[in-house]
Design a protein around this motif. Structure first.
Motif, PDB file in Angstrom:
ATOM      1  N   UNK A   1       0.834  -1.194   0.000  1.00  0.00           N
ATOM      2  CA  UNK A   1       0.000   0.000   0.000  1.00  0.00           C
ATOM      3  C   UNK A   1       0.869   1.244   0.000  1.00  0.00           C
ATOM      4  N   UNK A   2       0.220   2.407  -0.109  1.00  0.00           N
ATOM      5  CA  UNK A   2       0.962   3.669  -0.070  1.00  0.00           C
ATOM      6  C   UNK A   2       1.641   3.872   1.276  1.00  0.00           C
ATOM      7  N   UNK A   3       1.130   3.186   2.300  1.00  0.00           N
ATOM      8  CA  UNK A   3       1.720   3.291   3.641  1.00  0.00           C
ATOM      9  C   UNK A   3       2.800   2.243   3.874  1.00  0.00           C
ATOM     10  N   UNK A   4       3.070   1.435   2.861  1.00  0.00           N
ATOM     11  CA  UNK A   4       4.072   0.379   2.991  1.00  0.00           C
ATOM     12  C   UNK A   4       3.430  -0.992   3.005  1.00  0.00           C
ATOM     13  N   UNK A   5       4.202  -2.002   3.367  1.00  0.00           N
ATOM     14  CA  UNK A   5       3.704  -3.375   3.394  1.00  0.00           C
ATOM     15  C   UNK A   5       2.746  -3.568   4.569  1.00  0.00           C
ATOM     16  N   UNK A   6       1.615  -4.175   4.284  1.00  0.00           N
ATOM     17  CA  UNK A   6       0.651  -4.512   5.320  1.00  0.00           C
ATOM     18  C   UNK A   6       0.305  -5.993   5.159  1.00  0.00           C
ATOM     19  N   UNK A   7       0.279  -6.699   6.276  1.00  0.00           N
ATOM     20  CA  UNK A   7       0.047  -8.149   6.250  1.00  0.00           C
ATOM     21  C   UNK A   7      -1.330  -8.504   6.808  1.00  0.00           C
ATOM     22  N   UNK A   8      -1.885  -9.561   6.231  1.00  0.00           N
ATOM     23  CA  UNK A   8      -3.132 -10.121   6.735  1.00  0.00           C
ATOM     24  C   UNK A   8      -2.940 -11.613   6.960  1.00  0.00           C
ATOM     25  N   UNK A   9      -3.512 -12.107   8.034  1.00  0.00           N
ATOM     26  CA  UNK A   9      -3.488 -13.537   8.317  1.00  0.00           C
ATOM     27  C   UNK A   9      -4.905 -14.067   8.081  1.00  0.00           C
ATOM     28  N   UNK A  10      -5.017 -15.033   7.176  1.00  0.00           N
ATOM     29  CA  UNK A  10      -6.325 -15.562   6.779  1.00  0.00           C
ATOM     30  C   UNK A  10      -6.463 -16.993   7.277  1.00  0.00           C
ATOM     31  N   UNK A  11      -7.541 -17.247   7.992  1.00  0.00           N
ATOM     32  CA  UNK A  11      -7.821 -18.568   8.550  1.00  0.00           C
ATOM     33  C   UNK A  11      -9.085 -19.117   7.899  1.00  0.00           C
ATOM     34  N   UNK A  12      -9.065 -20.414   7.581  1.00  0.00           N
ATOM     35  CA  UNK A  12     -10.195 -21.061   6.914  1.00  0.00           C
ATOM     36  C   UNK A  12     -10.491 -22.391   7.600  1.00  0.00           C
ATOM     37  N   UNK A  13     -11.770 -22.663   7.813  1.00  0.00           N
ATOM     38  CA  UNK A  13     -12.152 -23.933   8.434  1.00  0.00           C
ATOM     39  C   UNK A  13     -13.648 -24.162   8.267  1.00  0.00           C
ATOM     40  N   UNK A  14     -14.056 -25.420   8.324  1.00  0.00           N
ATOM     41  CA  UNK A  14     -15.480 -25.749   8.366  1.00  0.00           C
ATOM     42  C   UNK A  14     -15.988 -25.787   9.804  1.00  0.00           C
ATOM     43  N   UNK A  15     -15.072 -25.791  10.758  1.00  0.00           N
ATOM     44  CA  UNK A  15     -15.412 -25.888  12.176  1.00  0.00           C
ATOM     45  C   UNK A  15     -15.420 -24.483  12.775  1.00  0.00           C
TER      46      UNK A  15
END
Length: 254
Positions: A215-229
């Motif tokens: 982004x214009x503010x620099x690197x930004x990280x997201x942690x994505x979690x996936x589950x059926x539970x």
């Protein structure tokens, strides 16, 4: 829709995108994303996406490999009226069946075209492998088809989406895949990678991934979690939030 039996493994799928125009970069593939989201909503695990050229041998090989591995194979592209639309022929060859003009498909095309307009090129779109069921589309009338576990659809996105509306309710459904995203902000991935792996290993049935964006503010990280539970997902997300809070606190004390 069919519900899987208790304890039965979720249905799996692969997308096979067919077309030189995709590989050349002239056309952007938007169908895979749509199909992935659609399958996720009904609980079918998309395991693989592959792009092949308008080459019969390549299409036959890919179809046979993928249909042996997954519950469903969904193809897009190559069922139009031009000479390079060879998907139907290749799929027929993969299954070892004959292909020919299908009266059902001709009837559908006649809903849109006059006899004069229904020229040899357009009639190509009525060539269907023997034993296949038609996949209707409300946009252009030219059908796709479903043979074995292979579902053949158009490459034009709006038409493909109409075909998905036809076949989607017939797919074996499962528990919806739930997703939760936790913002990691500017915390570097290297700071949490090892402990994130521990969380992923400790929470069975939850997949965990870290995804940077620029982004214009620099690197930004997201942690994505996936589950059926739902409960396991909530617990894993809380683990991640606790980890990020600790790292932010450590950074604030420096």
């Amino acid at each position: 829709m069919e519900d899987p039996k208790k304890g039965e493994a979720p249905a799996t799928a692969a997308v096979l995108v067919i077309g030189d125009e995709i590989l050349s970069g002239r056309t952007q593939d938007v169908n895979t994303r749509y199909i992935a989201n659609y399958l996720g909503e009904i609980g079918v695990d998309l395991k693989e996406a592959r792009v092949v050229s308008d080459d019969e041998a390549a299409i036959v090989a890919a179809v046979n490999e993928l249909r042996a591995r997954y519950t469903y194979v969904l193809t897009t592209g190559g069922i139009g009226p031009t000479h390079d639309d060879i998907t139907a022929d290749a799929v027929a060859k993969a299954f070892g069946v004959e292909i020919g003009e299908d009266p059902r498909a001709i009837s559908l095309l006649r809903e849109r075209f006059s006899e004069e307009e229904l020229n040899p090129a357009r009639r190509r779109m009525a060539r269907i492998p023997k034993g296949a069921e038609l996949v209707l589309n409300a946009i252009s009338k030219a059908p796709g088809f479903w043979i074995g576990n292979v579902i053949v659809m158009a490459g034009v996105p709006v038409i493909m989406q109409a075909m998905m509306d036809t076949v989607g309710p017939q797919l074996k459904s499962g528990a919806r895949i739930l997703v939760e995203t936790v913002a990691a902000g500017a915390i570097p991935e290297g700071s949490y990678a090892a402990r994130l792996e521990e969380i992923a290993r400790g929470r069975q049935g939850v997949s965990v991934g870290s995804y940077p964006s620029f982004t214009s503010a620099g690197v930004r990280n997201q942690i994505v979690l996936r589950s059926r539970d739902k409960d396991a997902l909530a617990q894993a997300a809380e683990d991640v939030r606790r980890l990020l809070a600790e790292l932010a606190d450590q950074d604030g004390r420096r």
